[in-house]
Write a protein that holds these residues in place. Structure first.
Motif, short mmCIF file in Angstrom:
data_model
loop_
_atom_site.label_atom_id
_atom_site.label_comp_id
_atom_site.label_asym_id
_atom_site.label_seq_id
_atom_site.Cartn_x
_atom_site.Cartn_y
_atom_site.Cartn_z
N ASP A 296 -8.57 0.61 6.02
CA ASP A 296 -7.44 0.97 5.17
C ASP A 296 -6.78 -0.26 4.54
O ASP A 296 -6.13 -0.17 3.49
N ARG B 10 0.82 -1.21 0.00
CA ARG B 10 0.00 0.00 0.00
C ARG B 10 0.86 1.27 0.00
O ARG B 10 0.52 2.26 -0.67
N ARG C 174 -10.23 -3.74 9.25
CA ARG C 174 -9.60 -2.44 8.97
C ARG C 174 -10.11 -1.88 7.65
O ARG C 174 -10.16 -2.60 6.64
#
Length: 255
Positions: A151, A84, A149
């Motif tokens: 993200d 990421r 999560r």
């Protein structure tokens, strides 16, 4: 015991998130070389959690099974976080480093091990299976349930495991079975691998793998399929070798 493992894994999830937050932050602001060294040290400490404590003489694997699953899950989150943030050099170090084996696990097999030491499996977590059924990968079911999560969603975790599998294909002394990919959908590609059809994005993959030629990478992946015996992986829904998931045929075919 399965309920106890499940309970312990739930308690450890907060630690997983703290480690993940740290990786997301540090990988964006720190020097890659310095951070890589620190992360390898952290991973070695993480690995120790699934080994027998030196002071314990009698041992049952199920006693610390939650720790093994925690190590496996956290490793996938670390890989996903590095993808990421675009820390491809750090990922290369994670996959190519040798990790010091805990003394209690050193039974003449050498002092170091590779990234597959972070793999974890659980049979006691069959308690998660619907009544009358058996899960192909109980640990993956738990990872999926704990993927809360925003993200780093579960799709990112599957993509991270696909990356780990790719690296296992091309790293001779490693073995990896991609448990979370039992939940893979044929209709949904993995963005990092889809984009690697473009040369500029294939370069990112080549940093991770250390292989600059797409044709050479394809050959090594084919060899890895034979070594890992993917033709015996009958329980996956759509494909057992993940060649198309890795977008192998299209890598580095576009400007």
């Amino acid at each position: 015991m399965g309920k106890k493992v499940l309970e312990d894994c739930g308690k450890l999830k907060a630690i997983r998130d703290h480690i993940c937050d740290w990786v997301l932050l540090e990988s964006e602001v720190c020097d890659e070389r310095e951070f890589s060294e620190t992360l390898v040290e952290v991973l070695e400490k993480l690995r120790e959690l699934k080994s027998r404590p030196p002071e314990i003489n009698s041992w049952n694997d199920s006693w610390f099974e939650a720790h093994s699953i925690f190590v496996y899950e956290t490793f996938l989150y670390i890989v996903a976080a590095l993808i990421r943030t675009g820390a491809y050099g750090v990922l290369h170090e994670v996959f190519t480093s040798h990790y010091l084996r805990p003394s209690s696990d050193n039974h003449g097999g050498g002092n170091f091990e590779r990234f597959d030491c972070f793999y974890g499996y659980s049979e006691t977590l069959q308690v998660l299976a619907p009544e009358g059924r058996k899960l192909h990968a109980p640990a993956a079911e738990l990872v999926k349930r704990q993927a809360d999560r925003e993200d780093i969603p579960f799709a990112d975790i599957m993509q991270a495991e696909l990356m780990v599998l790719l690296m296992s294909f091309i790293t001779i002394e490693t073995r990896w079975y991609p448990q979370t990919l039992h939940y893979s959908s044929y209709s949904k590609g993995y963005p990092f691998f889809v984009r690697a059809a473009q040369h500029k994005n294939f370069i990112k993959l080549s940093i991770v793998t250390g292989i600059t030629s797409a044709d050479e990478l394809r050959e090594k992946v084919k060899e890895g399929h034979q070594r890992l015996g993917t033709d015996r992986w009958y329980n996956f829904h759509f494909e057992r070798n993940f060649w198309s998931s890795m977008n192998m045929d299209q890598l580095d075919t576009l400007k």
